[in-house]
Structure formats: C-alpha cells, structure tokens
Write a protein that holds these residues in place. Structure first.
Motif, short mmCIF file in Angstrom:
data_model
loop_
_atom_site.label_atom_id
_atom_site.label_comp_id
_atom_site.label_asym_id
_atom_site.label_seq_id
_atom_site.Cartn_x
_atom_site.Cartn_y
_atom_site.Cartn_z
N GLU A 16 0.75 -1.19 -0.03
CA GLU A 16 0.09 -0.02 -0.08
C GLU A 16 0.87 1.41 0.01
O GLU A 16 0.59 2.15 -0.71
CB GLU A 16 -1.05 0.13 1.30
N ALA A 17 1.94 1.23 0.76
CA ALA A 17 2.89 2.28 0.85
C ALA A 17 3.52 2.57 -0.28
O ALA A 17 3.63 3.78 -0.89
CB ALA A 17 3.86 2.09 2.01
N ASN A 18 3.79 1.41 -1.23
CA ASN A 18 4.70 1.70 -2.17
C ASN A 18 3.66 2.08 -3.43
O ASN A 18 3.85 3.07 -4.35
CB ASN A 18 4.98 0.26 -2.84
N PHE A 47 13.27 9.04 -15.21
CA PHE A 47 13.15 8.11 -16.48
C PHE A 47 14.39 7.04 -16.28
O PHE A 47 15.54 7.41 -16.11
CB PHE A 47 13.42 8.86 -17.70
N HIS A 48 14.09 5.94 -16.21
CA HIS A 48 15.25 4.89 -16.40
C HIS A 48 16.05 5.02 -17.55
O HIS A 48 15.57 5.41 -18.58
CB HIS A 48 14.59 3.45 -16.37
N PRO A 49 17.38 4.67 -17.60
CA PRO A 49 18.31 4.90 -18.65
C PRO A 49 17.83 4.15 -19.94
O PRO A 49 18.02 4.46 -21.17
CB PRO A 49 19.49 4.27 -18.21
N THR A 65 9.78 -5.36 -6.96
CA THR A 65 10.64 -4.17 -7.60
C THR A 65 10.11 -3.67 -8.91
O THR A 65 10.67 -2.92 -9.73
CB THR A 65 12.03 -4.51 -7.83
N THR A 66 8.71 -4.14 -9.37
CA THR A 66 8.15 -3.72 -10.71
C THR A 66 6.70 -3.66 -10.21
O THR A 66 6.20 -4.37 -9.80
CB THR A 66 8.45 -4.90 -11.35
N THR A 112 -0.21 3.49 -19.49
CA THR A 112 0.42 2.40 -18.96
C THR A 112 1.74 2.82 -18.38
O THR A 112 2.52 3.20 -19.42
CB THR A 112 0.53 1.03 -19.76
N GLU A 113 2.00 2.74 -17.02
CA GLU A 113 3.69 3.24 -16.90
C GLU A 113 3.92 2.01 -16.09
O GLU A 113 3.32 1.51 -15.09
CB GLU A 113 3.36 4.58 -15.63
N VAL A 114 5.19 1.50 -16.34
CA VAL A 114 5.86 0.52 -15.77
C VAL A 114 6.97 1.08 -14.84
O VAL A 114 7.83 1.94 -15.29
CB VAL A 114 6.37 -0.46 -16.59
N TYR A 115 7.10 0.86 -13.54
CA TYR A 115 8.03 1.51 -12.63
C TYR A 115 8.87 0.35 -12.10
O TYR A 115 8.45 -1.03 -11.73
CB TYR A 115 7.29 2.25 -11.56
N VAL A 116 10.15 0.40 -12.04
CA VAL A 116 11.02 -0.28 -11.45
C VAL A 116 11.94 0.17 -10.29
O VAL A 116 12.32 1.50 -10.52
CB VAL A 116 12.24 -0.87 -12.45
N ARG A 117 11.95 -0.47 -9.46
CA ARG A 117 12.78 -0.10 -8.18
C ARG A 117 14.22 -0.61 -8.17
O ARG A 117 14.74 -1.56 -8.26
CB ARG A 117 12.34 -0.51 -6.87
#
Length: 151
Positions: A28-30, A57-59, A102-103, A128-133
């Motif tokens: 939930e926090a993430n 932005f990721h490289p 992490t995704t 659609t947005e994909v985030y990676v930690r």
C-alpha cells in the motif's frame, strides 16, 4: 512432543499473519508512493522540467506514442523543445499492480490536453506506466499511451 508442537504452530501462525500484514502495508505504501510520483511526472511534463524527468526516467526507458516509440533521450528532447507540450492531464482513474517487489504497473485513464506540432489537441487515453525499483528509488521504465474511444 504435542506440547512442543502446539506452541510452534501458534508461533508460526502469528509470524505468518504479521508477515502478511507487513507485506500488505508495504505494498500500500509503495502504491501510494508510485501514484504520487506519477502525478508529479504529469506536472513536470506540463512544466517541461526536464531535469526532474531525467532523474525519474530509467536509462533504458521506452515511450510509446500514437505515432511511434521514443527512447529516453528522444522523449526528453521532445519535452525540452516543446514539440509535444503536455499541458494538462486530467486523471479519472488510477490503479497500481505489483508484478514483483521491484516492478509495478500503474494504469491511468486520463484526458490529455497537449500541443503537438503547434496544434492543440485533447485526447482520452489509458496510460500504462511501468516502474522499477533500483537503489531504493522508483524509475519509470515505460510510458505507453493507448487512445480510447470517447466516453
């Protein structure tokens, strides 16, 4: 033996319940953090804050538009030069799903007001947005626009 087994079972039940509650709270926090980051991103895009976007932005990020795909560098240049000016994104729905710790995949249903090639346009999109930690920070790996039929 049974006297030892009962406390162990009780301890396992308490521990697994606590672990599940902790995982749900972390998720939930993430999700809250990612939603806030996505909202900041829309504002940074509107304000053409390329330095902030450069950090987000990721490289290896990929950006999918109605007319093709752009690399991270191309997207930053489009924003920097104003070839696309993301004026305002009105967000109607948002959801976050975690594929792993992490995704995360964030979906936004928006109406985007923009200036593209000197023309003002308004389009309804599912974004659609994909985030990676990485290194304890969320990075945007993909931003993809899917134009919706008018609602």
């Amino acid at each position: 033996m049974i006297r030892l087994l009962i406390p162990l079972c009780l301890l396992w039940t308490i521990t697994s319940s606590y672990a599940q509650q902790l995982a749900e709270a972390t998720s939930e926090a993430n999700a809250t953090e990612i939603i806030a980051l996505s909202q900041k991103k829309w504002q940074w895009m509107a304000d053409r804050l390329v330095d902030s976007l450069d950090v987000l932005f990721h490289p290896e990020a990929v950006f999918v538009h109605m007319d093709g795909t752009l690399t991270r560098e191309q997207e930053l240049e489009v924003i920097r030069t104003g070839r696309i000016h993301y004026k305002h994104a009105e967000i109607f729905e948002v959801s976050v799903r975690f594929l792993s710790p992490t995704t995360a995949v964030l979906l936004n249903r928006i109406r985007l007001d923009a200036v593209v090639g000197g023309n003002e346009v308004t389009n309804p999109f599912m974004v659609t947005e994909v985030y990676v930690r990485e290194n304890n920070h969320w990075k945007l790996g993909t931003l993809a626009f899917t134009r919706l039929l008018e609602r």
